[in-house]
Motif scaffolding. Structure first.
Motif, PDB file in Angstrom:
ATOM      1  N   ASP A  57       0.819  -1.222   0.000  1.00  0.00           N
ATOM      2  CA  ASP A  57       0.000   0.000   0.000  1.00  0.00           C
ATOM      3  C   ASP A  57       0.854   1.274   0.000  1.00  0.00           C
ATOM      4  N   GLY A  58       2.130   1.147  -0.334  1.00  0.00           N
ATOM      5  CA  GLY A  58       3.012   2.324  -0.351  1.00  0.00           C
ATOM      6  C   GLY A  58       4.087   2.163  -1.411  1.00  0.00           C
ATOM      7  N   PHE A  59       5.329   2.377  -0.989  1.00  0.00           N
ATOM      8  CA  PHE A  59       6.450   2.354  -1.940  1.00  0.00           C
ATOM      9  C   PHE A  59       7.646   1.638  -1.323  1.00  0.00           C
ATOM     10  N   ILE A  60       8.499   1.144  -2.205  1.00  0.00           N
ATOM     11  CA  ILE A  60       9.739   0.512  -1.770  1.00  0.00           C
ATOM     12  C   ILE A  60      10.842   1.090  -2.644  1.00  0.00           C
ATOM     13  N   GLY A  61      12.066   1.098  -2.141  1.00  0.00           N
ATOM     14  CA  GLY A  61      13.132   1.674  -2.944  1.00  0.00           C
ATOM     15  C   GLY A  61      14.476   1.039  -2.664  1.00  0.00           C
ATOM     16  N   VAL A  62      15.363   1.168  -3.638  1.00  0.00           N
ATOM     17  CA  VAL A  62      16.754   0.747  -3.466  1.00  0.00           C
ATOM     18  C   VAL A  62      17.601   2.015  -3.484  1.00  0.00           C
ATOM     19  N   PHE A  63      18.397   2.169  -2.449  1.00  0.00           N
ATOM     20  CA  PHE A  63      19.055   3.440  -2.189  1.00  0.00           C
ATOM     21  C   PHE A  63      20.568   3.281  -2.220  1.00  0.00           C
ATOM     22  N   ARG A  64      21.187   4.196  -2.936  1.00  0.00           N
ATOM     23  CA  ARG A  64      22.653   4.221  -2.915  1.00  0.00           C
ATOM     24  C   ARG A  64      23.089   4.842  -1.596  1.00  0.00           C
ATOM     25  N   GLY A  65      23.667   4.043  -0.734  1.00  0.00           N
ATOM     26  CA  GLY A  65      24.135   4.535   0.559  1.00  0.00           C
ATOM     27  C   GLY A  65      25.644   4.576   0.584  1.00  0.00           C
ATOM     28  N   GLU A  66      26.190   5.764   0.782  1.00  0.00           N
ATOM     29  CA  GLU A  66      27.640   5.925   0.854  1.00  0.00           C
ATOM     30  C   GLU A  66      28.054   5.683   2.301  1.00  0.00           C
ATOM     31  N   GLN A  67      28.703   4.550   2.528  1.00  0.00           N
ATOM     32  CA  GLN A  67      29.077   4.210   3.896  1.00  0.00           C
ATOM     33  C   GLN A  67      30.148   5.168   4.413  1.00  0.00           C
ATOM     34  N   THR A  68      30.336   5.162   5.724  1.00  0.00           N
ATOM     35  CA  THR A  68      31.322   6.075   6.300  1.00  0.00           C
ATOM     36  C   THR A  68      32.751   5.649   5.962  1.00  0.00           C
ATOM     37  N   ASN A  69      32.925   4.449   5.406  1.00  0.00           N
ATOM     38  CA  ASN A  69      34.258   4.105   4.888  1.00  0.00           C
ATOM     39  C   ASN A  69      34.401   4.500   3.417  1.00  0.00           C
ATOM     40  N   TYR A  75      20.871  -0.054  -0.164  1.00  0.00           N
ATOM     41  CA  TYR A  75      20.036  -0.250   1.025  1.00  0.00           C
ATOM     42  C   TYR A  75      18.573  -0.248   0.608  1.00  0.00           C
ATOM     43  N   LEU A  76      17.766  -0.989   1.353  1.00  0.00           N
ATOM     44  CA  LEU A  76      16.336  -1.074   1.066  1.00  0.00           C
ATOM     45  C   LEU A  76      15.578  -0.079   1.942  1.00  0.00           C
ATOM     46  N   GLY A  77      14.601   0.596   1.360  1.00  0.00           N
ATOM     47  CA  GLY A  77      13.789   1.520   2.148  1.00  0.00           C
ATOM     48  C   GLY A  77      12.315   1.336   1.834  1.00  0.00           C
ATOM     49  N   ARG A  78      11.478   1.660   2.809  1.00  0.00           N
ATOM     50  CA  ARG A  78      10.024   1.573   2.618  1.00  0.00           C
ATOM     51  C   ARG A  78       9.389   2.901   3.002  1.00  0.00           C
ATOM     52  N   SER A  79       8.267   3.201   2.322  1.00  0.00           N
ATOM     53  CA  SER A  79       7.623   4.485   2.569  1.00  0.00           C
ATOM     54  C   SER A  79       6.125   4.360   2.305  1.00  0.00           C
ATOM     55  N   LYS A  80       5.342   5.059   3.092  1.00  0.00           N
ATOM     56  CA  LYS A  80       3.881   5.098   2.836  1.00  0.00           C
ATOM     57  C   LYS A  80       3.554   6.077   1.714  1.00  0.00           C
ATOM     58  N   ASP A  81       4.322   7.195   1.650  1.00  0.00           N
ATOM     59  CA  ASP A  81       3.955   8.268   0.725  1.00  0.00           C
ATOM     60  C   ASP A  81       4.986   8.523  -0.380  1.00  0.00           C
ATOM     61  N   GLY A  82       6.073   7.751  -0.383  1.00  0.00           N
ATOM     62  CA  GLY A  82       7.107   7.947  -1.406  1.00  0.00           C
ATOM     63  C   GLY A  82       8.017   9.126  -1.109  1.00  0.00           C
ATOM     64  N   ILE A  83       7.815   9.754   0.049  1.00  0.00           N
ATOM     65  CA  ILE A  83       8.605  10.940   0.399  1.00  0.00           C
ATOM     66  C   ILE A  83       9.379  10.726   1.697  1.00  0.00           C
ATOM     67  N   GLU A  88      16.218  -0.240   5.994  1.00  0.00           N
ATOM     68  CA  GLU A  88      16.818  -1.347   6.724  1.00  0.00           C
ATOM     69  C   GLU A  88      18.258  -0.953   7.015  1.00  0.00           C
ATOM     70  N   THR A  89      18.710  -1.270   8.214  1.00  0.00           N
ATOM     71  CA  THR A  89      20.038  -0.778   8.609  1.00  0.00           C
ATOM     72  C   THR A  89      21.162  -1.578   7.951  1.00  0.00           C
ATOM     73  N   GLU A  90      20.857  -2.816   7.562  1.00  0.00           N
ATOM     74  CA  GLU A  90      21.877  -3.649   6.912  1.00  0.00           C
ATOM     75  C   GLU A  90      21.745  -3.490   5.399  1.00  0.00           C
ATOM     76  N   LYS A  91      22.857  -3.391   4.709  1.00  0.00           N
ATOM     77  CA  LYS A  91      22.800  -3.295   3.250  1.00  0.00           C
ATOM     78  C   LYS A  91      22.132  -4.541   2.666  1.00  0.00           C
ATOM     79  N   ILE A  92      21.601  -4.440   1.466  1.00  0.00           N
ATOM     80  CA  ILE A  92      20.936  -5.592   0.834  1.00  0.00           C
ATOM     81  C   ILE A  92      21.930  -6.743   0.716  1.00  0.00           C
ATOM     82  N   GLN A  93      21.487  -7.919   1.162  1.00  0.00           N
ATOM     83  CA  GLN A  93      22.338  -9.109   1.112  1.00  0.00           C
ATOM     84  C   GLN A  93      22.002  -9.896  -0.157  1.00  0.00           C
ATOM     85  N   PHE A  94      22.895  -9.851  -1.103  1.00  0.00           N
ATOM     86  CA  PHE A  94      22.678 -10.573  -2.354  1.00  0.00           C
ATOM     87  C   PHE A  94      23.172 -12.013  -2.215  1.00  0.00           C
ATOM     88  N   VAL A  95      22.459 -12.929  -2.866  1.00  0.00           N
ATOM     89  CA  VAL A  95      22.858 -14.344  -2.870  1.00  0.00           C
ATOM     90  C   VAL A  95      22.916 -14.844  -4.311  1.00  0.00           C
TER      91      VAL A  95
END
Ligand code: BMA
Length: 340
Positions: A57-69, A75-83, A88-95
């Motif tokens: 019932d909202g939105f999902i996104g894949v976000f380029r997160g520049e780590q502190t290193n 990173y995965l994010g969820r939103s009700k309004d897209g704004i 998720e605090t852990e980067k996407i785990q690919f398999v």
């Protein structure tokens, strides 16, 4: 109801703000930009160049997160309004197909495209140099990496949201291993997302449009309309102070998208606001994702700003199509099928 037909789902909850009276050009910014500020997550200094899709019932996104290193990951994010987003605090785990961990060494500029019942993430990965990485998911819980589509060096992989003549179609921008002072957009086809061919040149750098004279790259997944495939992309100029990234728009032929039907000689958005002009890399507008409500023709474009923030901009399919057609100029052999 728009005049130009959009062949996509209705999206009544699309993020939206009406065109302000003082807007210049066919695209206007969200008044509350940037929608994502600095240090959005523990260990992540900046989020930018990110892609969004409707989900539940909202939105999902894949976000380029520049780590502190300094190393980028997705990173995965969820939103009700897209704004307003929660990540998720852990980067996407690919398999891999066997379910074993298969993490890229770095991952940046993700696109997120739904084709049939599957969501695909395409990003820039390390494959003995910068190249395209790809993964699929149906549930945003398991992310299975599939073959890297192309040899290095390549960036800006943008998948079409449906198969064309039975094949997947992918825009890309062959590059070098660094900051690439050249680059045109090409298209390739695949029956299975493993074997790619039928490579065609789509469009060239701007011949006499300096804002896109250095290089261009696909941005958001193309939107299918009755006029053709509407593509938002980035164009780059080289200045004494370095590269400047602006947003352009064009319309590709519906059946043969290696042919450009219309392409605006003007940028449709260029760095003007503080969050576009100032940041980790100044003067960058980098479109990555566009939502469209077929019913109303409203379009919401997500773009990276100054490699530091995410901005949102709006237009309607009627306004942007009319603008691109009205400002069309011939560019090299863009109108051709793109094979020499
Ligand atoms: C490009 C990509 C983008 C970035 C842009 C400006 O080459 O790396 O991620 O936004 O440069 O720095």
């Amino acid at each position: 109801m728009s005049k130009v037909t959009v062949f996509a789902d209705n999206m009544p909850n699309i993020p939206w703000q009406d065109r302000p009276a003082n807007a210049i050009g066919p695209v206007w910014r969200y008044s509350e930009n940037p929608i994502i500020g600095r240090n959005p997550l523990p260990g992540v200094a900046r989020i930018f160049n990110s892609a969004v899709q409707p989900w539940e019932d909202g939105f999902i996104g894949v976000f380029r997160g520049e780590q502190t290193n300094g190393v980028p990951h997705i990173y995965l994010g969820r939103s009700k309004d897209g704004i307003h987003w929660e990540y998720e605090t852990e980067k996407i785990q690919f398999v891999n197909e066997k379910g074993e961990s298969y993490m890229p060494r770095y991952a940046y500029d993700p696109r997120l495209v739904k084709v049939e019942d599957t969501y695909y993430i395409i990003w820039c990965t390390d494959f003995y140099g910068a190249a395209l990485g790809m993964a699929k998911t149906k549930d945003f819980k398991t992310f299975i990496r599939i073959e890297n589509p192309f040899l290095p060096f390549n960036r800006n992989g943008v998948l079409f949201p449906r198969k064309l003549n039975g094949n997947f179609a992918l825009l890309s921008r062959p590059s070098d291993s660094g900051h690439t002072p050249f680059g045109d957009v090409f298209i390739s086809e695949s029956p299975d997302l493993t074997f790619w061919g039928k490579h065609r040149h789509v469009m060239t750098r701007g011949y006499n449009q300096w804002w896109q004279a250095l290089k261009i790259g696909g941005g958001a997944a193309p939107i299918e309309t009755s006029e053709g495939w509407l593509l938002f992309y980035h164009g780059v100029t080289g200045t004494c102070n370095g590269y400047v990234y602006s947003m352009g728009a064009c319309i590709l032929d519906k059946d043969e998208p290696s042919k450009v039907k219309y392409r605006s000689e003007n940028f449709i958005l260029t760095p003007e606001e503080w969050y576009e002009e100032r940041g980790f890399v100044a003067n960058v507008i980098f479109p990555v994702s566009a939502l469209c409500d077929a019913e109303s023709g409203k379009i919401a474009i997500y773009y990276g700003a100054a490699d530091s923030y995410v901005g949102l901009a709006f237009t309607t399919v009627d306004e942007i199509v009319e603008y691109v057609k009205a400002h069309h100029v011939e560019n090299g052999d863009d109108a051709s099928i793109g094979i020499l």
